[in-house]
Design a protein around this motif. Sequence first.
Motif, PDB file in Angstrom:
ATOM      1  N   LYS A 381       0.846  -1.188   0.000  1.00  0.00           N
ATOM      2  CA  LYS A 381       0.000   0.000   0.000  1.00  0.00           C
ATOM      3  C   LYS A 381       0.883   1.241   0.000  1.00  0.00           C
ATOM      4  O   LYS A 381       1.823   1.354   0.792  1.00  0.00           O
ATOM      5  N   ASN A 382       0.586   2.157  -0.928  1.00  0.00           N
ATOM      6  CA  ASN A 382       1.293   3.433  -0.966  1.00  0.00           C
ATOM      7  C   ASN A 382       0.624   4.366   0.042  1.00  0.00           C
ATOM      8  O   ASN A 382      -0.537   4.734  -0.121  1.00  0.00           O
ATOM      9  N   THR A 385      -0.465   7.964  -1.527  1.00  0.00           N
ATOM     10  CA  THR A 385      -1.583   8.043  -2.464  1.00  0.00           C
ATOM     11  C   THR A 385      -2.757   7.164  -2.034  1.00  0.00           C
ATOM     12  O   THR A 385      -3.879   7.359  -2.490  1.00  0.00           O
ATOM     13  N   GLY A 386      -2.505   6.183  -1.185  1.00  0.00           N
ATOM     14  CA  GLY A 386      -3.573   5.278  -0.765  1.00  0.00           C
ATOM     15  C   GLY A 386      -3.789   4.108  -1.713  1.00  0.00           C
ATOM     16  O   GLY A 386      -4.542   3.188  -1.405  1.00  0.00           O
ATOM     17  N   THR A 387      -3.140   4.108  -2.880  1.00  0.00           N
ATOM     18  CA  THR A 387      -3.305   3.000  -3.823  1.00  0.00           C
ATOM     19  C   THR A 387      -2.628   1.745  -3.294  1.00  0.00           C
ATOM     20  O   THR A 387      -1.691   1.822  -2.517  1.00  0.00           O
ATOM     21  N   GLN A 388      -3.155   0.592  -3.731  1.00  0.00           N
ATOM     22  CA  GLN A 388      -2.500  -0.644  -3.306  1.00  0.00           C
ATOM     23  C   GLN A 388      -2.507  -1.692  -4.402  1.00  0.00           C
ATOM     24  O   GLN A 388      -3.256  -1.612  -5.353  1.00  0.00           O
ATOM     25  N   GLU A 389      -1.592  -2.641  -4.291  1.00  0.00           N
ATOM     26  CA  GLU A 389      -1.486  -3.690  -5.293  1.00  0.00           C
ATOM     27  C   GLU A 389      -1.103  -4.995  -4.606  1.00  0.00           C
ATOM     28  O   GLU A 389      -0.474  -4.997  -3.556  1.00  0.00           O
TER      29      GLU A 389
END
Lengths: 406, 406
Positions: A381-382, A385-389
């Motif tokens: 999780k970044n 930015t809140g993005t995750q993969e």
Amino acid sequence: MIEPRILKGFRDFHPEQAIARQYVISKIRNTFESFGFDPIETPAIEYLETFQGNIGEDEKLFYKFEDYGGREVALRYDQTVPTCRFVAQYQGTLTMPWKRYQIQNVWRADKPQKGRYREFTQCDLDIFGLETAAADAEAIATCLAFYDSMGFKDYTVKISDRALYAGIDYPVIAAIDKLDKIGVQGVVEEIVSKGYAKKEAERIINKIFNLKPNDTIKQIFSYLHAMGFPKETYVFDNTMARSFSYSTGPIWEVNIAKYTVGSVLGGERYDKLVGRFSKKDIPGTGYGLGFDRTVEAAVQFGLVPAVKTVAQVLMTIFEPSMLADSLALAQELRKTGLNVDTYTDPEAKLKKQLGYGDKKGIPLAIILGPEEKKAGITVIKNLRTGTQESIPATKAAERLKQLLAG
Amino acid sequence: MIEPRILKGFRDFHPEQAIARQYVISKIRNTFESFGFDPIETPAIEYLETFQGNIGEDEKLFYKFEDYGGREVALRYDQTVPTCRFVAQYQGTLTMPWKRYQIQNVWRADKPQKGRYREFTQCDLDIFGLETAAADAEAIATCLAFYDSMGFKDYTVKISDRALYAGIDYPVIAAIDKLDKIGVQGVVEEIVSKGYAKKEAERIINKIFNLKPNDTIKQIFSYLHAMGFPKETYVFDNTMARSFSYSTGPIWEVNIAKYTVGSVLGGERYDKLVGRFSKKDIPGTGYGLGFDRTVEAAVQFGLVPAVKTVAQVLMTIFEPSMLADSLALAQELRKTGLNVDTYTDPEAKLKKQLGYGDKKGIPLAIILGPEEKKAGITVIKNLRTGTQESIPATKAAERLKQLLAG
């Protein structure tokens, strides 16, 4: 309750500042060592007599006291004097010319003001055993190489030679050194206050304004040119005098155009200082880099990484049952060179852990729940930015490094 | 002439020693940062009251004096107390749990003896804001990770818990802590000297010999196991007490089997120390790594690179006419990451320069004469073996690195 406070003129360095300082120290060490200079260390406390009689009018700034054995001692006031003591003490065992550097704190009971503290770090580099202009030039070259390696622009080393001021008394030289700060009239007044007629003071100043580079300075310039340093980075300055009484030859200072607190580095040849501690004079040349000012300038120009923490990845504990797996994964990632923080309370909610990572300034977090474990994956999780993969667990280190580099 | 000498209990570090110390500091920093701990720095001089009342019987070892403003001040005695002052002072701005490390010198007016100096370097790592065994375990994990990364064998962290000694007065605990040094009879005598009956002293010692690990210690062990540390590197030690009066929970020490001077690291939980500077108690756990002893041990076991200089290559000046070319080549090589020394007297004979390089311990030298320049080559000379080879100038950096790596 004791009030938590520190003494005036002293500083606490928070992580963000300490990281910046450490970064600059690494750059300095790299430059100094790239020229083959070796580190040494000397004690913070020495016999008072070691420091006395070398410095000029500033001896009132010593931090001195009597130790339990009744000895008069002083805190390290500079590093040049202890190093000269060192050279005298061990001269039989040192390979001459002897090139050393020293990065330690010094203490001066000076009036605190912007860019001036009672405890500060000095980075000294010196060459002992040679009276050549080549030695002076090499010392100056390390200054230029360092400020270049940091990415500074518009820095200049101003060079002069005490030999040019032959016949001028030391108090007058100390007055001339203040020209930048107090102007021509101020210098004239200060010289007059030392017992000179006004006319004589003006004559001396005029003489200084008309000084031209001597052979030594020309030689230094030719060496710097051979080493490929840009011409605009070194200049002759006929009004620069350096206030130390022990200067005996070339003198130099580094200024950074838009850093207005003052010069960030000062150096000189001093061929009589080791002789204070030894029957044999051993010539020396070198400088003290004003570390705190240099860091201040580097921060001002954005030349140090602006990070709040060294931590790169937060390894979260998804739930207490995942503790062992998470700790094991954190250790694995550390072994690949990543700086991995964990929130060391296995009962803390995931949200609290992620909040901690974000507030601390950690860029990335890893989440490893029972589902992920079963599927052989982890979630990255970044935190900015809140993005995750999702990523196969075996590829986690590689992917984290990619994300950090991008 | 002033006699060149230093105070008893203080040390000069020559290049060989300073290089070893620097190497160990890098390893420590790397380990600490790999766990996400951030650096801070605190002043060398603080108000005396900051240090008073925390340390126990050792306050007579303070270096204290009155400064020019008439303030009672002391040199940094340890780093735990200043950090607690720091945590109290800036608590509103710190992200909790707060993980920091600190590598600075401390001063104690102790009787100098082997492995004990009046100025020494401490490397402290602490976690504030958590009362969990996981926090204690993480602090202990960084100890194990560091001694492992250095290549030490047969080191052990001995762990106990002050909670096990509940009901035993601090002076008795301080006596028990000396068991390794003075033996059972010595401890009994010391307890008796504190006003206890001999029978009572023996009863307390017997009680201690029969202590078993509590839940906190078992939890710490399970975390260390999850992180993959070998079982033989951490043990419960029921006779270890730690002499600091501020310990409130788990305590630990690191010993290295064949290093007999004493423990190289000591740590503990101290949940009441920040409260001395703040209305709010903030728990803390961490340790001071005995840097000087660790370096001494590392040198003893050959775990630090044994080099006399950081310089890797001596760029010689074949003759004065080759000065500019040689200086330019030296600069080029530096830019590839090599540490390149030059003999900064262009008049010195080649033999003298090579003698300098050999004596200083530089492994390789480069010779660039007019013939070589014309042919576009340089000569690389191995200063240890005396062998030499010619190499195209453009390949010099690459070949030097090969030779240094081999």
